[in-house]
Design a protein around this motif. Sequence first.
Motif, PDB file in Angstrom:
ATOM      1  N   LYS A 108     -22.509  26.815  47.756  1.00 48.51           N
ATOM      2  CA  LYS A 108     -23.239  26.604  46.514  1.00 48.51           C
ATOM      3  C   LYS A 108     -24.223  25.458  46.755  1.00 48.51           C
ATOM      4  O   LYS A 108     -23.823  24.403  47.238  1.00 48.51           O
ATOM      5  N   TYR A 109     -25.484  25.665  46.413  1.00 47.15           N
ATOM      6  CA  TYR A 109     -26.530  24.667  46.642  1.00 47.15           C
ATOM      7  C   TYR A 109     -27.200  24.295  45.329  1.00 47.15           C
ATOM      8  O   TYR A 109     -27.464  25.161  44.491  1.00 47.15           O
ATOM      9  N   ASP A 110     -27.472  22.993  45.173  1.00 43.83           N
ATOM     10  CA  ASP A 110     -28.191  22.523  43.975  1.00 43.83           C
ATOM     11  C   ASP A 110     -29.605  23.063  43.975  1.00 43.83           C
ATOM     12  O   ASP A 110     -30.256  23.145  45.018  1.00 43.83           O
ATOM     13  N   LEU A 111     -30.071  23.404  42.797  1.00 48.73           N
ATOM     14  CA  LEU A 111     -31.447  23.858  42.604  1.00 48.73           C
ATOM     15  C   LEU A 111     -32.146  22.781  41.781  1.00 48.73           C
ATOM     16  O   LEU A 111     -31.996  22.726  40.566  1.00 48.73           O
ATOM     17  N   PRO A 112     -32.886  21.877  42.433  1.00 46.00           N
ATOM     18  CA  PRO A 112     -33.521  20.768  41.708  1.00 46.00           C
ATOM     19  C   PRO A 112     -34.472  21.283  40.635  1.00 46.00           C
ATOM     20  O   PRO A 112     -35.226  22.226  40.857  1.00 46.00           O
ATOM     21  N   ALA A 113     -34.420  20.647  39.478  1.00 48.94           N
ATOM     22  CA  ALA A 113     -35.241  21.079  38.344  1.00 48.94           C
ATOM     23  C   ALA A 113     -36.722  20.800  38.569  1.00 48.94           C
ATOM     24  O   ALA A 113     -37.571  21.466  38.009  1.00 48.94           O
ATOM     25  N   ASN A 114     -37.030  19.828  39.416  1.00 52.50           N
ATOM     26  CA  ASN A 114     -38.431  19.417  39.571  1.00 52.50           C
ATOM     27  C   ASN A 114     -39.132  20.033  40.775  1.00 52.50           C
ATOM     28  O   ASN A 114     -40.238  19.624  41.109  1.00 52.50           O
ATOM     29  N   ASP A 116     -39.690  23.902  43.225  1.00 52.05           N
ATOM     30  CA  ASP A 116     -39.410  25.308  43.474  1.00 52.05           C
ATOM     31  C   ASP A 116     -38.919  25.464  44.905  1.00 52.05           C
ATOM     32  O   ASP A 116     -39.473  24.872  45.821  1.00 52.05           O
ATOM     33  N   ILE A 117     -37.897  26.282  45.094  1.00 52.01           N
ATOM     34  CA  ILE A 117     -37.361  26.549  46.427  1.00 52.01           C
ATOM     35  C   ILE A 117     -37.519  28.040  46.677  1.00 52.01           C
ATOM     36  O   ILE A 117     -37.109  28.868  45.861  1.00 52.01           O
ATOM     37  N   SER A 118     -38.106  28.372  47.811  1.00 50.25           N
ATOM     38  CA  SER A 118     -38.300  29.773  48.167  1.00 50.25           C
ATOM     39  C   SER A 118     -37.106  30.254  48.990  1.00 50.25           C
ATOM     40  O   SER A 118     -36.284  29.469  49.450  1.00 50.25           O
ATOM     41  N   ILE A 119     -37.052  31.562  49.217  1.00 51.89           N
ATOM     42  CA  ILE A 119     -35.955  32.146  49.995  1.00 51.89           C
ATOM     43  C   ILE A 119     -35.930  31.584  51.421  1.00 51.89           C
ATOM     44  O   ILE A 119     -34.868  31.267  51.942  1.00 51.89           O
ATOM     45  N   SER A 120     -37.105  31.389  52.025  1.00 49.94           N
ATOM     46  CA  SER A 120     -37.126  30.847  53.386  1.00 49.94           C
ATOM     47  C   SER A 120     -36.612  29.406  53.404  1.00 49.94           C
ATOM     48  O   SER A 120     -35.880  29.008  54.306  1.00 49.94           O
ATOM     49  N   GLN A 121     -36.957  28.607  52.385  1.00 52.06           N
ATOM     50  CA  GLN A 121     -36.459  27.233  52.311  1.00 52.06           C
ATOM     51  C   GLN A 121     -34.949  27.216  52.066  1.00 52.06           C
ATOM     52  O   GLN A 121     -34.235  26.379  52.618  1.00 52.06           O
ATOM     53  N   ALA A 122     -34.451  28.148  51.248  1.00 55.86           N
ATOM     54  CA  ALA A 122     -33.022  28.230  50.977  1.00 55.86           C
ATOM     55  C   ALA A 122     -32.250  28.548  52.256  1.00 55.86           C
ATOM     56  O   ALA A 122     -31.192  27.969  52.512  1.00 55.86           O
ATOM     57  N   ILE A 123     -32.790  29.452  53.087  1.00 57.94           N
ATOM     58  CA  ILE A 123     -32.153  29.791  54.367  1.00 57.94           C
ATOM     59  C   ILE A 123     -32.119  28.553  55.272  1.00 57.94           C
ATOM     60  O   ILE A 123     -31.102  28.247  55.896  1.00 57.94           O
ATOM     61  N   LEU A 124     -33.219  27.810  55.315  1.00 60.65           N
ATOM     62  CA  LEU A 124     -33.268  26.605  56.144  1.00 60.65           C
ATOM     63  C   LEU A 124     -32.289  25.541  55.653  1.00 60.65           C
ATOM     64  O   LEU A 124     -31.660  24.849  56.455  1.00 60.65           O
ATOM     65  N   VAL A 168     -40.138  34.820  48.093  1.00 61.80           N
ATOM     66  CA  VAL A 168     -39.684  34.828  46.703  1.00 61.80           C
ATOM     67  C   VAL A 168     -39.060  33.481  46.343  1.00 61.80           C
ATOM     68  O   VAL A 168     -38.309  32.906  47.132  1.00 61.80           O
ATOM     69  N   PHE A 169     -39.354  32.976  45.142  1.00 65.66           N
ATOM     70  CA  PHE A 169     -38.746  31.731  44.676  1.00 65.66           C
ATOM     71  C   PHE A 169     -37.356  32.002  44.136  1.00 65.66           C
ATOM     72  O   PHE A 169     -37.109  32.991  43.453  1.00 65.66           O
ATOM     73  N   ILE A 170     -36.444  31.095  44.443  1.00 67.59           N
ATOM     74  CA  ILE A 170     -35.064  31.182  43.997  1.00 67.59           C
ATOM     75  C   ILE A 170     -34.996  30.700  42.551  1.00 67.59           C
ATOM     76  O   ILE A 170     -35.681  29.760  42.172  1.00 67.59           O
ATOM     77  N   ARG A 171     -34.150  31.339  41.766  1.00 67.65           N
ATOM     78  CA  ARG A 171     -33.948  30.956  40.363  1.00 67.65           C
ATOM     79  C   ARG A 171     -32.487  30.555  40.158  1.00 67.65           C
ATOM     80  O   ARG A 171     -31.619  30.844  40.993  1.00 67.65           O
ATOM     81  N   LYS A 172     -32.221  29.957  39.053  1.00 65.06           N
ATOM     82  CA  LYS A 172     -30.872  29.525  38.693  1.00 65.06           C
ATOM     83  C   LYS A 172     -29.901  30.700  38.777  1.00 65.06           C
ATOM     84  O   LYS A 172     -30.217  31.796  38.331  1.00 65.06           O
ATOM     85  N   ASP A 173     -28.743  30.458  39.373  1.00 66.56           N
ATOM     86  CA  ASP A 173     -27.642  31.423  39.495  1.00 66.56           C
ATOM     87  C   ASP A 173     -27.925  32.599  40.431  1.00 66.56           C
ATOM     88  O   ASP A 173     -27.175  33.571  40.429  1.00 66.56           O
TER      89      ASP A 173
END
Length: 185
Positions: A108-114, A116-124, A168-173
């Motif tokens: 489980k990873y935090d999604l900072p409110a301030n 945007d995190i993309s799918i490639s950044q989430a993988i990294l 694609v940008f990651i969204r909450k949940d």
Amino acid sequence: MDVLDNNQTIAAGDTISIRILEDRRDALQQVVAVTGEVQAPYVGLVSAKGKTCRDLAFTIKRELEKNFFQHATVVIAIDKINVEDAMRMREVDLEFYVMFGIVARQGKYDLPANEDISISQAILRAGGFAQFANKEKVKIIRKTPQGNKTILVNVDGIMRQGDLERDVFIRKDDVIIVEEKTVNF
């Protein structure tokens, strides 16, 4: 009074100091009640919750100048923050996404409110792909009012060929699933 803190808001359970300079008494320490109110000298109950020190000082100043002082200078400071409530509020506000499958670190990873995190950044952030990951068919499962929606993303194309339009940008949940590549021998 203009130099008083105007960033941190006062919350229930916080301990604050209220001092009226013209009164020439020591500061009065108050714990903000569950209702969000404090007992201000001469004025009585005043709503403090959600206000900054500066906002509350000017509110009390206006009330004092109506009946008690010609000019009032009010100094307010937060002496102690109610840490338990602050942490509870922070936990409620946290947003996250989940990473499963063939990556270095699932979880489980935090999604900072301030930001945007993309799918490639989430993988990294998850340490990158593991050895046998299917980089061309990464699934994002997104909750929508109509039900779960699955988005397939070619992350290999994003990372190797710079196909950033498909990042694609990651969204909450969101749940990201990196499946294992099928290998035929």
